[in-house]
Design an enzyme around this catalytic site. Structure first.
Site, PDB file in Angstrom:
ATOM      1  N   ASN A  71       0.832  -1.199   0.000  1.00 12.73           N
ATOM      2  CA  ASN A  71       0.000   0.000   0.000  1.00 12.73           C
ATOM      3  C   ASN A  71       0.864   1.246   0.000  1.00 12.73           C
ATOM      4  O   ASN A  71       1.966   1.267   0.555  1.00 12.73           O
ATOM      5  CB  ASN A  71      -0.979   0.010   1.188  1.00 12.73           C
ATOM      6  CG  ASN A  71      -0.405   0.713   2.410  1.00 12.73           C
ATOM      7  OD1 ASN A  71      -0.437   1.941   2.509  1.00 12.73           O
ATOM      8  ND2 ASN A  71       0.143  -0.063   3.330  1.00 12.73           N
ATOM      9  N   GLY A  96       2.286  -7.745  12.439  1.00  9.76           N
ATOM     10  CA  GLY A  96       2.860  -8.197  11.177  1.00  9.76           C
ATOM     11  C   GLY A  96       2.341  -9.553  10.772  1.00  9.76           C
ATOM     12  O   GLY A  96       2.790 -10.581  11.294  1.00  9.76           O
ATOM     13  N   CYS A 147       7.808   7.865   8.965  1.00 11.07           N
ATOM     14  CA  CYS A 147       7.422   9.001   8.123  1.00 11.07           C
ATOM     15  C   CYS A 147       8.667   9.809   7.769  1.00 11.07           C
ATOM     16  O   CYS A 147       9.615   9.872   8.560  1.00 11.07           O
ATOM     17  CB  CYS A 147       6.489   9.939   8.880  1.00 11.07           C
ATOM     18  SG  CYS A 147       5.062   9.130   9.551  1.00 11.07           S
ATOM     19  N   ASN A 195       6.005  -1.904  11.474  1.00 11.53           N
ATOM     20  CA  ASN A 195       5.272  -1.230  10.418  1.00 11.53           C
ATOM     21  C   ASN A 195       5.568  -2.003   9.108  1.00 11.53           C
ATOM     22  O   ASN A 195       6.221  -3.050   9.144  1.00 11.53           O
ATOM     23  CB  ASN A 195       5.713   0.241  10.332  1.00 11.53           C
ATOM     24  CG  ASN A 195       4.578   1.132   9.859  1.00 11.53           C
ATOM     25  OD1 ASN A 195       3.879   0.795   8.901  1.00 11.53           O
ATOM     26  ND2 ASN A 195       4.386   2.259  10.518  1.00 11.53           N
TER      27      ASN A 195
HETATM   28  C1  LIG Z   1      -3.665   0.181   4.068  1.00 11.87           C
HETATM   29  C2  LIG Z   1      -2.728   0.335   5.236  1.00 11.87           C
HETATM   30  C3  LIG Z   1      -2.641   1.570   5.896  1.00 11.87           C
HETATM   31  C4  LIG Z   1      -1.777   1.731   6.990  1.00 11.87           C
HETATM   32  N1  LIG Z   1      -1.719   2.933   7.640  1.00 11.87           N
HETATM   33  C5  LIG Z   1      -0.928   3.067   8.743  1.00 11.87           C
HETATM   34  C6  LIG Z   1      -0.904   4.288   9.495  1.00 11.87           C
HETATM   35  O1  LIG Z   1      -1.641   5.261   9.193  1.00 11.87           O
HETATM   36  N2  LIG Z   1      -0.058   4.388  10.559  1.00 11.87           N
HETATM   37  C7  LIG Z   1       0.738   3.329  10.940  1.00 11.87           C
HETATM   38  O2  LIG Z   1       1.473   3.455  11.914  1.00 11.87           O
HETATM   39  N3  LIG Z   1       0.717   2.151  10.264  1.00 11.87           N
HETATM   40  C8  LIG Z   1      -0.093   2.007   9.181  1.00 11.87           C
HETATM   41  N4  LIG Z   1      -0.121   0.799   8.517  1.00 11.87           N
HETATM   42  C9  LIG Z   1       0.726  -0.330   8.989  1.00 11.87           C
HETATM   43  C10 LIG Z   1      -0.086  -1.323   9.843  1.00 11.87           C
HETATM   44  O3  LIG Z   1      -0.629  -0.701  10.997  1.00 11.87           O
HETATM   45  C11 LIG Z   1       0.786  -2.537  10.256  1.00 11.87           C
HETATM   46  O4  LIG Z   1       1.885  -2.082  11.019  1.00 11.87           O
HETATM   47  C12 LIG Z   1       1.309  -3.310   9.051  1.00 11.87           C
HETATM   48  O5  LIG Z   1       0.331  -3.391   8.037  1.00 11.87           O
HETATM   49  C13 LIG Z   1       1.753  -4.729   9.417  1.00 11.87           C
HETATM   50  O6  LIG Z   1       0.688  -5.475   9.966  1.00 11.87           O
HETATM   51  P1  LIG Z   1      -0.227  -6.495   9.090  1.00 11.87           P
HETATM   52  O7  LIG Z   1       0.714  -7.398   8.350  1.00 11.87           O
HETATM   53  O8  LIG Z   1      -1.082  -7.192  10.095  1.00 11.87           O
HETATM   54  O9  LIG Z   1      -1.028  -5.650   8.160  1.00 11.87           O
HETATM   55  C14 LIG Z   1      -0.975   0.626   7.425  1.00 11.87           C
HETATM   56  C15 LIG Z   1      -1.089  -0.612   6.759  1.00 11.87           C
HETATM   57  C16 LIG Z   1      -1.943  -0.778   5.681  1.00 11.87           C
HETATM   58  C17 LIG Z   1      -2.032  -2.121   5.005  1.00 11.87           C
END
Ligand SMILES: Cc1cc2nc3c(=O)[nH]c(=O)nc-3n(C[C@H](O)[C@H](O)[C@H](O)COP(=O)(O)O)c2cc1C
Length: 314
Positions: free
Chosen positions: A77, A251, A138, A200
């Protein structure tokens, strides 16, 4: 929060700093909107916490489409941190979140360390927010766009700026796009973080071979989902061993088994991200599956299994 036990009598409560959570299962920022979007699909009061989409001082439109692409066992993304800004959040989103009967953690992001501090101050003047999660993945505009989360000095500066402007618990969310995750964890712990969440997304890219163009308009995006779980688990295990503050594992978590692996590796709580997109019931199923596992293992409390992985070969 009253002493809450699951239906089978297992105690799922965990503490992070001074905060008690009814169970260790949280939503990951950016994958659960502002909570309200999932209210018809998920019993929010059954979750340990809702972590909302990252909030900045001013509203952001995000990147142009395409912003999301499916990959093998995951997704890329490049949403570009689209959000309603702190004023819009307090005015339009917080009233619903305040009523939802679970912990609320607000994820914050900024262009400079000072901006993070101003956001922390603005979010600390109101009732209903239980903690702040600081997204340091960021770009630092004052340092030519290098991500705060890839430099221990910059990560510590952001953490201090938030710490000095709030009495709320501060959770610093680490970027996995570094060589030494332990160095980053120690830097933010020393700078005053109450807890660390990780990971992240990992930076990645995909190309359409017919058009020979990147699949994301932004070219590069963040990889998430089951594909990143082994990397996340390794980093959580390393960090949990190296710091004294609680760690929240993130993750690729989509099932109770995934979540339990993170707890065994040393996480006190976990967050569910990408799985919310393909299975909105994932968080609730994880809570139930965790309770069933603990009962089967004859453990009375989830706290008993945190960090109990047996790594020695003897
Ligand atoms: C569409 C999308 C938007 C995200 N937006 C943020 C965000 O605004 N702030 C943040 O700290 N992490 C953001 N993340 C990261 C997730 O919170 C998470 O750390 C990452 O996706 C890994 O976890 P997962 O494999 O369960 O998705 C985003 C992830 C995705 C997929």
């Amino acid at each position: 929060m009253a002493g809450l036990r699951s239906a089978n009598g297992v105690d799922l409560q965990v503490n992070i700093g001074a905060l008690r959570f009814r169970n260790p299962v949280m939503t990951a920022s950016g994958t659960f909107g502002y909570g309200e979007e999932f209210a018809g699909l998920v019993h929010l009061h059954r979750l340990g916490a809702v972590v909302v989409k990252g909030i900045s001082l001013e509203p952001r439109p995000g990147n142009p489409p395409p912003r999301v692409v499916e990959t093998a066992c995951g997704m890329l993304n490049a949403i570009g941190l689209e959000n309603v800004g702190v004023e819009g959040f307090l005015r339009d989103k917080l009233p619903f979140l305040r009523e939802m009967k679970t912990r609320l953690i607000v994820n914050i992001l900024g262009d400079t360390a000072q901006e993070y501090g101003r956001l922390a101050a603005a979010l600390s003047q109101t009732e209903g927010i239980d903690g702040l999660e600081v997204n340091i993945s960021c770009p630092n505009v004052k340092k030519g766009g290098v991500a705060f989360g890839t430099d221990p000095l910059m990560a510590a500066e952001v953490t201090r700026s938030v710490r000095e402007n709030t009495t709320l618990p501060v959770i610093v969310k680490l970027s996995p796009n570094v060589t030494d995750i332990v160095l980053m964890a120690r830097a933010v712990e020393e700078a005053g973080a109450d807890a660390i969440s990780l990971i992240n997304t990992l930076t990645g890219m995909a190309i359409d071979i017919q058009t020979r163009r990147p699949k994301l308009a932004n070219v590069i995006g963040g990889l998430s989902g089951p594909a990143i779980k082994p990397v996340a688990l390794r980093m959580v295990w390393q960090v949990a061993d190296a710091v004294r503050i609680p760690v929240i594992g993130i993750g690729g978590i989509g099932t109770a088994e995934d979540a339990i692996e993170f707890l065994l590796a040393g996480a006190t709580a976990i967050q569910v991200g990408t799985a919310n997109f393909y299975d909105p019931s994932a968080c609730e199923a994880i809570v139930a599956g965790m309770a069933a596992y603990l009962e089967e293992q004859q453990e009375k409390s989830v706290r008993a299994i945190i960090g109990s992985v047996r790594c020695s070969m003897v």
